[in-house]
Motif scaffolding. Sequence first.
Motif, PDB file in Angstrom:
ATOM      1  N   GLN A   1       0.972  -1.209  -0.028  1.00 45.81           N
ATOM      2  CA  GLN A   1       0.001   0.052   0.214  1.00 45.81           C
ATOM      3  C   GLN A   1       0.767   1.317   0.044  1.00 45.81           C
ATOM      4  O   GLN A   1       1.944   1.357   0.351  1.00 45.81           O
ATOM      5  N   GLY A   2       0.457   2.286  -0.799  1.00 44.90           N
ATOM      6  CA  GLY A   2       1.341   3.467  -0.822  1.00 44.90           C
ATOM      7  C   GLY A   2       1.250   4.100  -2.160  1.00 44.90           C
ATOM      8  O   GLY A   2       0.223   4.049  -2.970  1.00 44.90           O
ATOM      9  N   ARG A   3       2.532   4.422  -2.745  1.00 47.70           N
ATOM     10  CA  ARG A   3       2.307   5.393  -3.854  1.00 47.70           C
ATOM     11  C   ARG A   3       2.632   4.533  -5.256  1.00 47.70           C
ATOM     12  O   ARG A   3       2.878   3.311  -5.044  1.00 47.70           O
ATOM     13  N   VAL A   4       2.521   4.950  -6.155  1.00 52.80           N
ATOM     14  CA  VAL A   4       2.805   4.639  -7.618  1.00 52.80           C
ATOM     15  C   VAL A   4       4.187   4.438  -7.858  1.00 52.80           C
ATOM     16  O   VAL A   4       4.710   3.535  -8.119  1.00 52.80           O
ATOM     17  N   ASP A   5       4.865   5.461  -7.596  1.00 52.08           N
ATOM     18  CA  ASP A   5       6.313   5.560  -7.608  1.00 52.08           C
ATOM     19  C   ASP A   5       6.935   6.610  -6.745  1.00 52.08           C
ATOM     20  O   ASP A   5       6.129   7.298  -6.021  1.00 52.08           O
ATOM     21  N   ASN A   6       8.295   7.000  -6.866  1.00 51.85           N
ATOM     22  CA  ASN A   6       8.855   7.886  -5.972  1.00 51.85           C
ATOM     23  C   ASN A   6       8.905   9.156  -6.245  1.00 51.85           C
ATOM     24  O   ASN A   6       9.524   9.988  -5.426  1.00 51.85           O
ATOM     25  N   ASN A   7       8.164   9.633  -7.363  1.00 51.16           N
ATOM     26  CA  ASN A   7       8.306  11.046  -7.758  1.00 51.16           C
ATOM     27  C   ASN A   7       7.217  11.255  -8.510  1.00 51.16           C
ATOM     28  O   ASN A   7       7.053  10.670  -9.626  1.00 51.16           O
ATOM     29  N   PRO A   8       6.371  12.585  -8.370  1.00 49.63           N
ATOM     30  CA  PRO A   8       5.360  12.853  -9.242  1.00 49.63           C
ATOM     31  C   PRO A   8       5.849  13.370 -10.506  1.00 49.63           C
ATOM     32  O   PRO A   8       5.160  13.365 -11.467  1.00 49.63           O
ATOM     33  N   ARG A   9       7.163  13.732 -10.493  1.00 48.00           N
ATOM     34  CA  ARG A   9       7.706  14.259 -11.865  1.00 48.00           C
ATOM     35  C   ARG A   9       8.349  13.012 -12.788  1.00 48.00           C
ATOM     36  O   ARG A   9       9.232  12.450 -11.800  1.00 48.00           O
ATOM     37  N   GLU A  10       7.587  12.477 -13.545  1.00 49.37           N
ATOM     38  CA  GLU A  10       8.084  11.076 -13.848  1.00 49.37           C
ATOM     39  C   GLU A  10       9.437  11.009 -14.354  1.00 49.37           C
ATOM     40  O   GLU A  10      10.147  10.126 -14.287  1.00 49.37           O
TER      41      GLU A  10
ATOM     42  N   THR B   1       8.799 -12.073  -2.067  1.00 51.41           N
ATOM     43  CA  THR B   1       8.429 -11.115  -1.045  1.00 51.41           C
ATOM     44  C   THR B   1       8.627  -9.892  -1.566  1.00 51.41           C
ATOM     45  O   THR B   1       9.846  -9.462  -2.349  1.00 51.41           O
ATOM     46  N   ILE B   2       7.782  -8.909  -1.041  1.00 50.43           N
ATOM     47  CA  ILE B   2       8.049  -7.337  -1.769  1.00 50.43           C
ATOM     48  C   ILE B   2       9.040  -6.726  -0.896  1.00 50.43           C
ATOM     49  O   ILE B   2       8.431  -6.778   0.488  1.00 50.43           O
ATOM     50  N   LYS B   3       9.932  -6.216  -1.376  1.00 50.55           N
ATOM     51  CA  LYS B   3      10.917  -5.654  -0.508  1.00 50.55           C
ATOM     52  C   LYS B   3      10.387  -4.271   0.324  1.00 50.55           C
ATOM     53  O   LYS B   3      10.812  -4.227   1.322  1.00 50.55           O
ATOM     54  N   LEU B   4       9.700  -3.765  -0.638  1.00 48.56           N
ATOM     55  CA  LEU B   4       9.074  -2.580   0.272  1.00 48.56           C
ATOM     56  C   LEU B   4       7.669  -2.260   0.078  1.00 48.56           C
ATOM     57  O   LEU B   4       6.935  -2.248  -0.842  1.00 48.56           O
ATOM     58  N   ALA B   5       7.084  -2.675   1.216  1.00 54.97           N
ATOM     59  CA  ALA B   5       5.504  -3.125   1.016  1.00 54.97           C
ATOM     60  C   ALA B   5       4.806  -1.907   1.479  1.00 54.97           C
ATOM     61  O   ALA B   5       3.613  -2.046   1.538  1.00 54.97           O
ATOM     62  N   LYS B   6       5.242  -0.982   2.213  1.00 57.73           N
ATOM     63  CA  LYS B   6       4.571   0.096   2.585  1.00 57.73           C
ATOM     64  C   LYS B   6       5.243   1.380   2.259  1.00 57.73           C
ATOM     65  O   LYS B   6       6.386   1.533   2.722  1.00 57.73           O
ATOM     66  N   THR B   7       4.786   2.325   1.523  1.00 55.07           N
ATOM     67  CA  THR B   7       5.368   3.752   1.378  1.00 55.07           C
ATOM     68  C   THR B   7       4.334   4.893   1.378  1.00 55.07           C
ATOM     69  O   THR B   7       2.959   4.767   1.662  1.00 55.07           O
ATOM     70  N   PRO B   8       5.007   5.928   1.635  1.00 56.98           N
ATOM     71  CA  PRO B   8       4.120   7.140   1.770  1.00 56.98           C
ATOM     72  C   PRO B   8       3.686   7.467   0.493  1.00 56.98           C
ATOM     73  O   PRO B   8       4.196   6.964  -0.658  1.00 56.98           O
ATOM     74  N   SER B   9       2.539   8.381   0.347  1.00 57.63           N
ATOM     75  CA  SER B   9       1.721   8.392  -0.671  1.00 57.63           C
ATOM     76  C   SER B   9       1.622  10.041  -0.849  1.00 57.63           C
ATOM     77  O   SER B   9       0.688  10.664  -0.092  1.00 57.63           O
ATOM     78  N   VAL B  10       2.257  10.858  -1.649  1.00 58.99           N
ATOM     79  CA  VAL B  10       2.305  12.254  -1.718  1.00 58.99           C
ATOM     80  C   VAL B  10       0.997  12.570  -2.528  1.00 58.99           C
ATOM     81  O   VAL B  10       0.731  11.844  -3.697  1.00 58.99           O
ATOM     82  N   GLY B  11       0.228  13.513  -2.169  1.00 60.56           N
ATOM     83  CA  GLY B  11      -1.226  14.038  -2.844  1.00 60.56           C
ATOM     84  C   GLY B  11      -2.145  14.679  -2.196  1.00 60.56           C
ATOM     85  O   GLY B  11      -1.569  15.255  -1.177  1.00 60.56           O
TER      86      GLY B  11
END
Length: 384
Positions: free
Chosen positions: A165-174, A194-204
Motif C-alpha cells: 500500500q502506498g504510492r505509484v512510484d517515488n516522484n510525481p515528476r516522471e 517477497t515484496i521488498k518495500l511493502a509500505k510507502t508514503p503517498s504524496v497527494g
Amino acid sequence: MPFRLLLLLCFLLLKSPAFGDEAGPPPLSIGASAPDFCLPGIDGQTHCLKDYNASKVLVIVFTCNHCPTAQLYETRIKQIVSDYRERGVAVVAIQPNNAMAVRLDEMGYTDVGDSFDEMKTRAAYRQFNFPYLYDGETQKVSRAYGPAATPHLFIFDSKRQLRYQGRVDNNPREPLVTSRDARNAIDAILAGNTIKLAKTPSVGCSTKWIYKEEGRKEELAEIEGKPVQLQLIAADELKNLRRNATRKLVLVNFWATWCGPCRKEMPDFQTIYRIYGHRAFDVVTVSINYPDEKPGVLSVLNNLHASSRNYLLGSSDIYPLLAAFDPEWNAAVPYTMLIRPDGSVAYQRQASIDPLELKRVIVANLADDDYTGHQAYWKTAEGK
C-alpha cells in the motif's frame, strides 16, 4: 463538573474532526483481507470485489479529478493497466472524495470537480482504460481502506490479502522517478516473491472526508462577504488591459445588463475567478452599459457577489472605447478574451463561452511555477 459529564465531553472531543478524525481512518494494514465493496461505476454498472475473483493481482487505486498529483499519475496508471492486463492483473480506481467537501480554491489545477458526473467527464477526456467507481456519497468503502491522499494504491494477491500500500512510484515528476514501487510489488506477487518495500508514503491531495463540507460552506460565506466594486474605465486603460503588462493570465469579459446570454454566463466567470484567482490569474468584467446606468450594473454584480475586477465604460461614446480594446471587434456582446502575460491571446469568443472548454485553456496556460509538469499535462492532447 460531574464525572459522567466530564467523560461525555472528552468523548465528544475525541470524536470531533479536530481531534480524532482530521487525518481520516488509518490505511489498511499489510496482510489484511480486502474489504468488500459494491460501487457504481461511470460505465453505468455496479462493480463489486467478487467481480475480480479471477485476477491473480488486484490493484485498487484511490484517486480523484481535482488533485494535480492525481492528474500527473493518470497516464502512469493507464500504462500499468495496459502492461499487466494480459498477466492477470486487474486495476480498479475508486474516487473517495465528497464533492461538496472540496473548496473552490482547491480546484485551481483542474477543469472539473469530484462529482460522479464530473468523473465521467474526466474519464472520457483522458480515455481511462480502467473502471472508475464513486464512493463520495457515503465513503463507507474508503473508510475501510483508509486512503490518506490521492493517489493511494492498495495491491492484493490472489487470496485478496494486502501485500502493498502506498504510492505509484517515488516522484510525481516522471523523469525523476528512480523506484517504480507499484510495479515492483506487482512483479513480486506474480513471481511469488517477497515484496521488498511493502509500505510507502503517498504524496497527494488529502482525502476530502464528508466533515470537510464545513470548510466549503465557510469559503462561500467568506466570498459573499467580500465587497463588490465597480469603476469607470477610459480608453487608455482599455488599451493597457488588452496589452496585459501584468505577470498574470487575464480573462476579460465584456457584457451588458440587457444582454440575456451575458447575464446567463456571468456566474460562470465568478466561479472561474474563485477557482483560479489564488494563482497568477485574474478576471476582469467590463460592462458596456452607459455611465448613468451604473446602479443597474452594480445591482447585478452585487447579486452575483462579484468580487472580481469590475469596470463600466466611462463614456456614453462607447465605440471608441471598445475599439481601444480591440479595433477588430464588431462590438457585439458577450465578448471574452483570455490574454497571456506577454499580450498574446489564448482564447477568444464572441458568443457565450463553454465553461469546461475555457477552464481547460486556463489551466493549460497558467504559469507552471509552483507545480512543474502540470502545464504539460494540460497541453497534452486528449487521452494521451
